[in-house]
Motif scaffolding. Structure first.
Motif, mmCIF file in Angstrom:
data_model
loop_
_atom_site.group_PDB
_atom_site.id
_atom_site.type_symbol
_atom_site.label_atom_id
_atom_site.label_comp_id
_atom_site.label_asym_id
_atom_site.label_seq_id
_atom_site.Cartn_x
_atom_site.Cartn_y
_atom_site.Cartn_z
ATOM 1 N N VAL A 124 121.614 163.727 14.011
ATOM 2 C CA VAL A 124 121.035 162.391 14.042
ATOM 3 C C VAL A 124 120.272 162.237 15.347
ATOM 4 N N GLU A 125 119.118 161.623 15.268
ATOM 5 C CA GLU A 125 118.404 161.193 16.468
ATOM 6 C C GLU A 125 118.803 159.735 16.653
ATOM 7 N N ALA A 126 119.892 159.529 17.374
ATOM 8 C CA ALA A 126 120.481 158.198 17.489
ATOM 9 C C ALA A 126 119.703 157.345 18.482
ATOM 10 N N PRO A 127 119.205 156.183 18.038
ATOM 11 C CA PRO A 127 118.569 155.274 18.988
ATOM 12 C C PRO A 127 119.612 154.763 19.973
ATOM 13 N N ASP A 128 119.146 154.313 21.105
ATOM 14 C CA ASP A 128 120.048 153.853 22.161
ATOM 15 C C ASP A 128 121.095 152.868 21.658
ATOM 16 N N THR A 129 120.750 152.058 20.679
ATOM 17 C CA THR A 129 121.675 151.049 20.160
ATOM 18 C C THR A 129 122.764 151.625 19.256
ATOM 19 N N ALA A 130 122.645 152.903 18.849
ATOM 20 C CA ALA A 130 123.600 153.484 17.898
ATOM 21 C C ALA A 130 124.370 154.677 18.447
ATOM 22 N N VAL A 131 124.117 155.079 19.686
ATOM 23 C CA VAL A 131 124.805 156.238 20.255
ATOM 24 C C VAL A 131 126.323 156.035 20.232
ATOM 25 N N GLY A 132 126.780 154.853 20.586
ATOM 26 C CA GLY A 132 128.217 154.573 20.596
ATOM 27 C C GLY A 132 128.840 154.712 19.215
ATOM 28 N N GLN A 137 132.086 158.419 15.466
ATOM 29 C CA GLN A 137 132.180 159.184 14.222
ATOM 30 C C GLN A 137 132.344 160.677 14.487
ATOM 31 N N GLY A 138 132.347 161.073 15.756
ATOM 32 C CA GLY A 138 132.535 162.483 16.107
ATOM 33 C C GLY A 138 131.271 163.226 16.493
ATOM 34 N N PHE A 139 130.130 162.561 16.448
ATOM 35 C CA PHE A 139 128.882 163.197 16.867
ATOM 36 C C PHE A 139 128.901 163.356 18.385
ATOM 37 N N VAL A 140 128.350 164.459 18.867
ATOM 38 C CA VAL A 140 128.265 164.694 20.309
ATOM 39 C C VAL A 140 126.804 164.928 20.690
ATOM 40 N N PRO A 141 126.396 164.441 21.857
ATOM 41 C CA PRO A 141 125.019 164.657 22.314
ATOM 42 C C PRO A 141 124.766 166.144 22.534
ATOM 43 N N VAL A 142 123.563 166.593 22.169
ATOM 44 C CA VAL A 142 123.194 167.999 22.379
ATOM 45 C C VAL A 142 121.978 168.116 23.295
ATOM 46 N N GLY A 143 121.634 167.048 23.926
ATOM 47 C CA GLY A 143 120.509 167.045 24.854
ATOM 48 C C GLY A 143 120.462 165.723 25.579
ATOM 49 N N GLU A 144 119.499 165.632 26.440
ATOM 50 C CA GLU A 144 119.305 164.404 27.202
ATOM 51 C C GLU A 144 118.557 163.381 26.343
ATOM 52 N N PRO A 145 118.789 162.101 26.583
ATOM 53 C CA PRO A 145 118.018 161.083 25.863
ATOM 54 C C PRO A 145 116.517 161.254 26.126
ATOM 55 N N THR A 146 115.733 161.028 25.082
ATOM 56 C CA THR A 146 114.281 161.100 25.199
ATOM 57 C C THR A 146 113.673 159.811 24.671
ATOM 58 N N GLU A 147 112.483 159.499 25.135
ATOM 59 C CA GLU A 147 111.817 158.255 24.763
ATOM 60 C C GLU A 147 110.639 158.552 23.837
ATOM 61 N N ASP A 148 110.499 157.722 22.811
ATOM 62 C CA ASP A 148 109.374 157.816 21.884
ATOM 63 C C ASP A 148 109.005 156.394 21.478
ATOM 64 N N CYS A 149 107.776 156.011 21.730
ATOM 65 C CA CYS A 149 107.296 154.662 21.393
ATOM 66 C C CYS A 149 108.163 153.576 22.032
ATOM 67 N N GLY A 150 108.661 153.834 23.208
ATOM 68 C CA GLY A 150 109.460 152.843 23.901
ATOM 69 C C GLY A 150 110.912 152.776 23.479
ATOM 70 N N VAL A 151 111.336 153.658 22.590
ATOM 71 C CA VAL A 151 112.716 153.683 22.126
ATOM 72 C C VAL A 151 113.371 154.967 22.635
ATOM 73 N N TRP A 152 114.560 154.827 23.199
ATOM 74 C CA TRP A 152 115.312 155.983 23.679
ATOM 75 C C TRP A 152 116.194 156.521 22.565
ATOM 76 N N TYR A 153 116.127 157.842 22.341
ATOM 77 C CA TYR A 153 116.914 158.532 21.325
ATOM 78 C C TYR A 153 117.736 159.630 21.969
ATOM 79 N N THR A 154 118.894 159.881 21.400
ATOM 80 C CA THR A 154 119.714 161.010 21.800
ATOM 81 C C THR A 154 119.992 161.838 20.557
ATOM 82 N N VAL A 155 119.650 163.121 20.591
ATOM 83 C CA VAL A 155 119.987 164.006 19.479
ATOM 84 C C VAL A 155 121.477 164.289 19.570
ATOM 85 N N MET A 156 122.144 164.063 18.456
ATOM 86 C CA MET A 156 123.595 164.258 18.384
ATOM 87 C C MET A 156 123.922 165.102 17.166
#
Length: 162
Positions: A124-132, A137-156
């Motif tokens: 999942v590319e979890a937006p900042d509002t959904a990382v928690g 649910q057991g997802f773990v980050p696999v990289g640093e948060p990145t920004e696209d169109c002003g929204v921060w995402y974390t690949v989990m």
């Protein structure tokens, strides 16, 4: 299990449900996220839920959707691209915190594993509002948060249980 959890039915959605599902996703996004996003981010989101774009992907089996219903009322939508990429997960704000998103996600994972019992991981590319939520649910980050169109995402990622 709460009363609300017992009365919610989860089912796979098909082409006949697509317009309603996408409209629902837009309405939840517009009420909960759009105000915090710039025009570019909102337009990017709209392109992801464009009916024609999604219809082609549903038709060829690339996009699969599930809906959560309280009676006849749609209260949640989950969509996967392929078998393992969470594409959308939206729940009516009045039903949040009641296990609806968790049940949708579990059903999507269950159905994906029925198609491929060796499913190695979910992404999942979890937006900042959904990382928690995804972390719970057991997802773990696999990289640093990145920004696209002003929204921060974390690949989990999540490795499903056998």
């Amino acid at each position: 299990m709460s009363e609300h959890e017992r009365t919610v039915a989860i089912r796979a959605l098909g082409m006949d449900d697509l317009e309603q599902a996408l409209q629902f996703v837009w309405e939840v996004y517009a009420r909960t996220e759009a105000h915090a996003r710039d025009d570019e981010a909102v337009q990017d989101f709209l392109s992801k839920i464009d009916f024609e774009y999604c219809a082609v992907r549903v038709g060829d089996g690339q996009l699969r959707l599930w809906g959560a219903f309280s009676g006849e009322k749609l209260i949640g939508v989950c969509a996967f691209l392929g078998l393992n990429r969470v594409y959308l997960l939206y729940v009516d704000p009045r039903a949040q915190g009641q296990g609806v998103a968790t049940r949708l996600l579990k059903r999507a994972v269950f159905d994906s594993k029925r198609h491929d019992d060796t499913l190695p991981r979910l992404i999942v590319e979890a937006p900042d509002t959904a990382v928690g939520f995804f972390g719970k649910q057991g997802f773990v980050p696999v990289g640093e948060p990145t920004e696209d169109c002003g929204v921060w995402y974390t690949v989990m990622e999540l490795t499903p249980e056998p």
